[in-house]
Design a protein around this motif. Sequence first.
Motif, PDB file in Angstrom:
ATOM      1  N   ASP A  46       0.877  -1.162   0.000  1.00  0.00           N
ATOM      2  CA  ASP A  46       0.000   0.000   0.000  1.00  0.00           C
ATOM      3  C   ASP A  46       0.923   1.224   0.000  1.00  0.00           C
ATOM      4  OD1 ASP A  46      -2.830   0.494   0.059  1.00  0.00           O
ATOM      5  OD2 ASP A  46      -2.703   1.170   2.137  1.00  0.00           O
ATOM      6  N   HIS A  48       0.726   5.216  -0.470  1.00  0.00           N
ATOM      7  CA  HIS A  48      -0.049   6.449  -0.659  1.00  0.00           C
ATOM      8  C   HIS A  48       0.835   7.692  -0.623  1.00  0.00           C
ATOM      9  CE1 HIS A  48      -3.638   4.079  -0.183  1.00  0.00           C
ATOM     10  NE2 HIS A  48      -3.428   3.811   1.087  1.00  0.00           N
ATOM     11  N   HIS A  80      -1.758   6.372   6.763  1.00  0.00           N
ATOM     12  CA  HIS A  80      -1.006   5.111   6.803  1.00  0.00           C
ATOM     13  C   HIS A  80      -0.258   4.928   5.488  1.00  0.00           C
ATOM     14  CE1 HIS A  80      -4.686   4.091   4.658  1.00  0.00           C
ATOM     15  NE2 HIS A  80      -3.987   3.145   4.049  1.00  0.00           N
ATOM     16  N   ASP A 112      -8.475   5.387  -4.057  1.00  0.00           N
ATOM     17  CA  ASP A 112      -7.874   4.359  -3.211  1.00  0.00           C
ATOM     18  C   ASP A 112      -7.795   3.060  -3.993  1.00  0.00           C
ATOM     19  OD1 ASP A 112      -6.672   3.413  -0.958  1.00  0.00           O
ATOM     20  OD2 ASP A 112      -8.473   3.370   0.292  1.00  0.00           O
TER      21      ASP A 112
HETATM   22 ZN    ZN Z   1      -4.399   2.274   2.241  1.00  0.00          ZN
END
Ligand code: ZN
Length: 197
Positions: A46, A48, A80, A112
């Motif tokens: 993940d 971001h 996060h 997302d």
């Molecule tokens: Zn995320």
Amino acid sequence: MDALIVIDVQNDFCPGGGLAVTGGDAVVPRINAMMAGFPVRVLTQDWHPAGHSSFASHHGRAPYGTVDMPYGPQVLWPDHCVQGTAGADFHPDLNTDAADLILRKGFRPAIDSYSAFFENDRTTPTGLEGYLRTRGVTRVTLAGLATDFCVAFSALDAARLGFATRVAMGACRAIDLNGSLEEAAGRMRAAGVELED
Ligand code: ZN
Ligand code: VGL
């Protein structure tokens, strides 16, 4: 050909992290042990940008509510897995050397991406399908964090794309937001995903 897809085993999803999943670190030894059994091994991360639109802080809101995005409702998360931070690093004990491919997702500021295959608009591909198909993969096993979000969305997409899909539930941990684990498990079973211990 079988692939193991390890979802988001990153510091922020482990105890002490920004979006800590209870027992998130407990999946690491189990996943390391599984890797030797698969000819194709993929890790997802993940990833971001700071101020991502899935962060509650971006909207001046408290975490765990929802907002309507152009692509539908989106849960708002604590900050996060911000690119380049320690929270975005893999858990230090995860055997990342064994990975054939590390796939990053969630890097577009306005959208997302829970699934390893498609972003949350359900149409923007990550490229993983092409990677797996060109390597001759027909069956996938998923493990990692979190069971009810990124693992479940990835499993549902894999099944929809025609891969024989299994989730190693014992090598996953859930966020379990308002019954989301039970709901995700039901949807996976209904889609023909095999849930094993
Ligand atoms: Zn995320
Ligand atoms: C995840 C929420 C937000 C996950 C990622 O890995 O399950 N959940 N970003």
